[in-house]
Design an enzyme around this catalytic site. Structure first.
Site, mmCIF file in Angstrom:
data_model
loop_
_atom_site.group_PDB
_atom_site.id
_atom_site.type_symbol
_atom_site.label_atom_id
_atom_site.label_comp_id
_atom_site.label_asym_id
_atom_site.label_seq_id
_atom_site.Cartn_x
_atom_site.Cartn_y
_atom_site.Cartn_z
ATOM 1 N N GLN A 111 0.812 -1.212 0.000
ATOM 2 C CA GLN A 111 0.000 0.000 0.000
ATOM 3 C C GLN A 111 0.848 1.266 0.000
ATOM 4 O OE1 GLN A 111 -2.842 -0.229 3.230
ATOM 5 N NE2 GLN A 111 -3.494 -2.300 2.687
ATOM 6 N N CYS A 112 2.017 1.180 -0.607
ATOM 7 C CA CYS A 112 2.958 2.302 -0.636
ATOM 8 C C CYS A 112 2.834 3.050 -1.964
ATOM 9 C CB CYS A 112 4.381 1.764 -0.450
ATOM 10 S SG CYS A 112 5.685 3.018 -0.527
#
Length: 238
Positions: A111-112
């Site tokens: 989720q970066c």
């Protein structure tokens, strides 16, 4: 300087016939450990059971050395091949199975802001060079912005389904702090970063040669394809 009545100093770097040693120093006040004495102990070629050491103020300190070859050899890894890690299913993986491979070791997150570009290029790099000796080892880590919160199963499904990752994805680990995976402690000690040894963010990268030596380290913002020339060099590709 050591203070108090009893202190234990672990000399992990002793090069002696037996390989691990613990120095017990009993003294009522301060003890200046002379560097000459330390070099002497490092060069010993026979085990010592006990010996009196005279301090600067002529008061003796008791030195007791205990040796264990196995412990020291395990505590002082020489290459990436000396480590065993867990795969995503919790099974042990001996990294010596990758001997002769060029390794790119990356701490990944799902989720970066760097996820899409890095995973996409890692897949491209792997597809291009996997048959020529490149292996990518991905280690999920949730230490940076809690951006890898899923289970191992969810992480593997995400990488393999969305980004067609065919390289191994291992058990989620810490890369910094007291609980950092031993492999990452070794990687960081082998190649420190510009602003200190700690991993700064998701997708930091370590390049390892065919002998298990860490030869380079790249920042999270360094794209995988931008280090293609370094990979080719280690692979021996013109």
């Amino acid at each position: 300087m050591l203070r108090s009545s009893t202190r234990i100093l672990s000399l992990r770097s002793l090069s002696v016939a037996s390989s691990s040693a613990f120095l017990l120093l009993e003294k009522q006040s301060s003890f200046n450990f002379d560097q000459t004495l330390l070099r002497f102990l490092r060069n010993l070629s026979v085990p010592l059971v006990s010996q009196s050491i005279t301090t600067g103020d002529s008061r003796p300190a008791l030195c007791s050395l205990r040796f264990d070859h196995t412990m020291a050899s395990q505590s002082e890894p020489k290459s990436v091949y000396d480590f065993t890690v867990k795969d995503a299913r919790g099974n042990d993986v001996d990294l010596s199975t990758y001997k002769g491979k060029v390794l790119l070791i990356v701490n990944v997150a799902s989720q970066c802001g760097l996820t899409n570009s890095n995973y996409t290029e890692l897949t491209q790099l792997y597809q291009k060079y996997k048959d020529q000796g490149l292996e990518i080892l991905a280690f999920p880590c949730n230490q940076f912005g809690s951006q890898e919160p899923g289970t191992n199963e969810q992480i593997v499904e995400f990488a393999c389904t969305r980004f067609k990752a065919e390289y191994p994805i291992f058990d989620k680990v810490d890369v910094n702090g007291n609980n950092a995976a031993p492999l990452y402690k070794f990687l960081k000690s082998s190649k420190g970063g510009i602003f200190g040894d700690n991993i700064k963010w998701n997708f930091s990268k370590f390049l390892v040669d065919k002998d298990g030596n860490v030869v380079d380290r790249y920042a999270p913002t360094t794209s995988p394809l931008s280090i293609e020339k370094d990979v080719k060099k280690l692979l021996g590709i013109a």
